[in-house]
Design an enzyme around this catalytic site. Structure first.
Site, mmCIF file in Angstrom:
data_model
loop_
_atom_site.group_PDB
_atom_site.id
_atom_site.type_symbol
_atom_site.label_atom_id
_atom_site.label_comp_id
_atom_site.label_asym_id
_atom_site.label_seq_id
_atom_site.Cartn_x
_atom_site.Cartn_y
_atom_site.Cartn_z
ATOM 1 C CG HIS A 11 -0.195 -0.146 2.548
ATOM 2 N ND1 HIS A 11 0.237 1.172 2.964
ATOM 3 C CD2 HIS A 11 0.079 -1.042 3.410
ATOM 4 C CE1 HIS A 11 1.032 0.795 4.157
ATOM 5 N NE2 HIS A 11 1.011 -0.336 4.557
ATOM 6 C CB ILE A 15 -0.822 9.250 9.168
ATOM 7 C CG1 ILE A 15 -1.687 10.273 8.351
ATOM 8 C CG2 ILE A 15 -0.387 10.008 10.480
ATOM 9 C CD1 ILE A 15 -2.901 10.864 8.794
ATOM 10 C CD GLU A 87 2.617 -5.603 8.009
ATOM 11 O OE1 GLU A 87 2.802 -6.985 7.904
ATOM 12 O OE2 GLU A 87 3.272 -4.978 7.306
#
Length: 215
Positions: A11, A15, A87
């Site tokens: 991806h 942030i 993940e």
């Protein structure tokens, strides 16, 4: 024997990536750079027709997949969320500063001060067992739990796809790095895949085979 062509894309920057935070099952939005990462990956894959498109069910992966398909000239398949390609789960450490977390987890068992230093000498599987052991709730995934999930995803692909299918999977840095290390134990994975990078495998009944890493 059925063989599938898998295109794993990490991806775009988030942030949490920007501020070097542990980001497993927790989520944070793509940054402006993150959307650019995703569209750049899409441009590179614009001439590849995908028979199926998957993304982990995180917002960052789904939005990256949408950006990739926005650049694609041939793919009509819709994005399917696939939790198996999330993940690694870091449990108690989710959202923590990454450098501090890995120092606290790895230093006592290895004398290594960072994830990078640890991987110069020891396998990535040991980091999963270490973070599970260090988690006071023991919610983090260990190596066996991580691979049970990933293998479930691969088995589902083999059961549902057709021979020769080209499949896009938007996933995550440590997940892709772990799969690549299993496919090629000699591969240097001390550096993980960049945001928006492409890693290609083939998958068949004999397992996963690496074609290119972090391109």
């Amino acid at each position: 024997m059925k063989q599938l062509k898998l295109y794993f894309v990490r991806h775009g920057q988030t942030i949490f990536n920007k501020y070097n935070r542990m980001q497993g099952w927790s989520d944070s939005p793509l940054t402006e750079k993150g959307y650019a990462d995703a569209h750049q990956a899409g441009v590179r894959l614009s001439d590849t027709k995908f028979d199926a498109v998957y993304a982990s069910d995180t917002t960052r992966a789904m939005n990256t997949a949408r950006a990739i398909l926005a650049e694609n000239k041939h793919t009509t398949a819709e994005i399917q969320a696939k939790t198996e390609f999330r993940e690694e789960f870091y449990g108690y450490f989710e959202g923590n500063d990454s450098a501090q977390t890995w120092f606290e987890v790895l230093m006592p068992i290895s004398g290594k001060r960072s994830f990078h230093e640890f991987l110069e000498e020891r396998p990535i599987a040991e980091t999963k067992d270490a973070i599970k052991a260090a988690d006071p709730f023991h919610d983090a995934e260990n190596n066996a739990e991580f691979w049970e999930r990933i293998n479930r995803g691969f088995n589902d692909l083999l059961a549902t796809a057709n021979d020769g299918d080209q499949i896009l999977i938007v996933s995550h840095g440590t997940t892709i790095r772990s799969i690549a290390a299993k496919a090629d134990p000699e591969l240097d994975i001390t550096w993980g895949p960049k945001n928006g990078s492409i890693t290609r495998f083939t998958l068949d009944e004999d397992g996963i085979h690496l074609i290119e890493y972090n391109n």
